[in-house]
Motif scaffolding. Structure first.
Motif, PDB file in Angstrom:
ATOM      1  N   SER A  74      -2.038  -3.232  -4.638  1.00 17.69           N
ATOM      2  CA  SER A  74      -0.733  -3.630  -4.100  1.00 17.69           C
ATOM      3  C   SER A  74      -0.466  -5.121  -4.304  1.00 17.69           C
ATOM      4  CB  SER A  74      -0.675  -3.306  -2.605  1.00 17.69           C
ATOM      5  OG  SER A  74      -1.657  -4.060  -1.905  1.00 17.69           O
ATOM      6  N   ASP A 101       0.016   0.833  -2.437  1.00 17.31           N
ATOM      7  CA  ASP A 101       0.880   0.031  -1.554  1.00 17.31           C
ATOM      8  C   ASP A 101       0.369   0.100  -0.122  1.00 17.31           C
ATOM      9  OD1 ASP A 101       2.960  -1.564  -0.731  1.00 17.31           O
ATOM     10  OD2 ASP A 101       4.543  -0.079  -1.104  1.00 17.31           O
ATOM     11  N   GLN A 117       7.565  -3.073  -2.738  1.00 11.28           N
ATOM     12  CA  GLN A 117       7.263  -2.409  -4.005  1.00 11.28           C
ATOM     13  C   GLN A 117       8.187  -1.240  -4.335  1.00 11.28           C
ATOM     14  OE1 GLN A 117       2.483  -3.354  -3.724  1.00 11.28           O
ATOM     15  NE2 GLN A 117       3.094  -1.400  -4.582  1.00 11.28           N
ATOM     16  N   ASN A 166       4.876   4.988  -6.531  1.00 10.89           N
ATOM     17  CA  ASN A 166       4.311   4.063  -5.540  1.00 10.89           C
ATOM     18  C   ASN A 166       3.618   4.873  -4.443  1.00 10.89           C
ATOM     19  OD1 ASN A 166       4.075   1.250  -4.666  1.00 10.89           O
ATOM     20  ND2 ASN A 166       5.291   1.888  -2.901  1.00 10.89           N
TER      21      ASN A 166
END
Length: 558
Positions: A74, A101, A117, A166
């Motif tokens: 991340s 993340d 993100q 993600n």
């Protein structure tokens, strides 16, 4: 803690034909990393520099023509993928980008390695998918599986490109010794059937009717892979006087019949009217030649573009028809129905032949510098070698030299210098043939981390044009006339390739004249345990003078 949907990410990828992953070290991404590194059907490499890792994946995917997976931790690690992702987007190269993340409750809470993100790559990916942050309900597991299938299908769908997934992850990241780490044997796979767009009989009749109104047709080939069937039809169109076919080096469609030296005579004022088309047909992506772009924009010709699907740009400000079908359908139709216009074709071919017949002699009489050096090197590169060209002068030089037998690659999606080395390294990972990188010093040293890994790339050969500056700025009218040229545009630097070669254990030879260059080429392509660098040192100002001198001599021919 083992999360089965995370483990099964690699299984879905493998079952859908993805065999390669580039991983960058990190803790938050550990569950994803373990999923890929432990899967028996996935070939994994670890590259510490994420910017380099992404370009390496790009270079591999170009060769394999299938997605390569990228995995990183991340925070800013994900942002370092961005230049290569943008390049892949505009080059239509499939990538599956998987970023670990923080869970959503910790975003914007000053937690370490935490940024925003979601949709971090904006419009430079084909799609963005947010993975579930927990799997307590069966629908979450179903959703995770669906995301992986949809992402891979989208990446492969024409035009191919990068897709971002993600994945929020909570601690603990690592399985305990007592936990089993088993891949699901039959995860659900969703397979699309991609149909090809074909012309109806009415479409064909309409095209034939429209084509009959044009007598001066230019076919301009953008960046693409070689295709023998397409090449065969293009050569017939040119030989039969039905169209002029113009091929930049990155088109990979140059032949004895196509116009390959156009950059030398397009733009000479008294020739433009003779060469001007009434219709321009294009396929492929971007072209290199600025002279050609300007010529086509000023021609006011109608512009037709062929592409199976997707967005089509109005590059030459004359786009009037977008034809969504297979390239060969239209070319075959043209070959069958167009009338010959030999006077138009012969005007182009006469200029092409004039340059071709005199070019080598003019160059032989030029002083030694990058121009002559590249000419000598190109003749020594084995026909089977892939050639990767850095942006700025490297790709422009090669475009001046006419027909190439080699397959040519260059990051012309964004035309940046930032990943040339890494893209070539990715290619070297994917093929057994020699891979030749032709690069300038700014691009080369900017991307030195391409070589910072533990994998063999003994098939890589690097031709380094080192003029200790960004020499292209001496050829651009604006910066070349500014007093700040040398400090703020050329960015003078004192590095050479010898130290880097020693650091990474590469073979090395330096050339400063014709004789030393020929000596360096004698065993440059003999097999070795490590890559080799052939460094050609010259002066930026002298290279600019030589280029202008060669151009003036060619202009005298007309």
């Amino acid at each position: 803690m083992v999360l089965q949907p995370i483990i099964d990410i690699a299984s879905v990828c493998a079952l859908k034909g993805i065999k390669n992953a580039i991983l960058s070290p990190g803790s938050r991404c550990a569950p994803i990393t373990l999923s890929f590194s432990r899967h028996p059907d996935i070939n994994c490499k670890t590259i510490s520099d994420e910017r380099s890792a992404a370009f390496i994946a790009l270079g591999m995917a170009q060769q394999l023509e299938q997605p390569v997976v990228l995995v990183c931790t991340s925070g800013s690690a994900a942002y370092n993928y961005a230049p290569a992702i943008a390049e892949a987007f505009f080059q239509h190269v499939p990538l599956i980008i998987i970023t670990a993340d923080r869970p959503p409750e910790w975003i914007d809470q000053w937690d370490g390695q935490t940024i925003r993100q979601n949709e971090i790559y904006g419009k430079h990916v084909k799609g963005f998918f947010q993975f579930p942050d927990e799997f307590g309900h069966p629908d979450k597991v179903w959703h995770a599986n669906r995301i992986m299938n949809e992402a891979i299908n989208l990446s492969n769908q024409f035009p191919a490109g990068p897709v971002h997934i993600n994945i929020p992850l909570r601690e603990p990241f690592y399985p305990e010794n007592s936990e089993s780490f088993d891949f699901s044997k039959t995860p659900r796979i969703i397979e699309p059937v991609f149909s090809k767009a074909n012309l109806s009989e009415k479409d064909k009749q309409d095209l034939v009717s429209s084509l009959s109104t044009f007598t001066k047709i230019l076919i301009v080939l953008g960046q693409q892979k070689p295709d023998a069937a397409i090449q065969n039809i293009l050569d017939k169109l040119m030989r039969n006087g039905k169209a002029v076919v113009i091929a930049d080096t990155i088109s990979n469609m140059q032949s004895d019949d196509t116009i390959n030296y156009h950059d030398h005579f397009i733009g000479i004022g008294n020739l433009n009217q003779l060469l001007s088309p009434d219709m321009v047909l294009t396929f492929g992506k971007s072209i290199i030649s600025k002279n050609l772009k300007v010529f086509l924009r000023n021609s006011k010709a109608e512009h037709w573009h062929i592409q199976p699907a997707g967005y089509v740009p109005d590059t030459y400000r004359g786009l009037t028809k977008i034809i969504h079908c297979q390239i060969l359908e239209v070319l075959n139709l043209m070959n069958q129905t167009l009338k010959s216009e030999f006077s138009f074709v012969s005007s182009w071919k006469k200029l092409e032949n004039t340059v071709q017949e005199n070019f080598d002699n003019i160059l032989e009489n030029a002083e030694f510098g990058e121009y002559r050096a590249i000419s000598t090197c190109l003749k020594a590169i084995p026909p089977s070698s892939k050639i990767h060209l850095a942006n700025s002068m490297a790709v422009r030089y090669v475009n001046f030299f006419g027909k190439r037998e080699h397959e040519i690659f260059c990051n012309r999606g964004t035309s940046g210098i930032d990943g040339s080395n890494s893209t070539a390294v990715g290619c070297a990972f994917a093929v057994e043939e020699f891979v030749t990188l032709v690069t300038g010093d700014m691009a080369f040293f900017y991307d030195r981390n391409a070589f910072w890994h533990n994998y063999r790339i003994s098939n890589l050969r690097i031709i380094l044009l080192n003029n200790h500056a960004g020499g292209i700025f001496r050829l651009i009218e604006g910066p070349s006339k500014q007093p700040e040229l040398e400090e703020y545009f050329e960015t003078n630097q004192k590095l050479d390739g010898k130290s880097l070669a020693h650091e990474f254990g590469f073979g090395y030879h330096i050339s400063t004249n014709v004789e030393s260059l020929k000596i360096g080429l004698v065993d440059f392509y003999t097999k070795s345990d490590s890559p080799k660098i052939l460094e050609i040192q010259s002066e930026s100002s002298k290279n600019a003078e030589i280029l202008k001198w060669v151009k003036s001599k060619i202009n005298e021919l007309f």
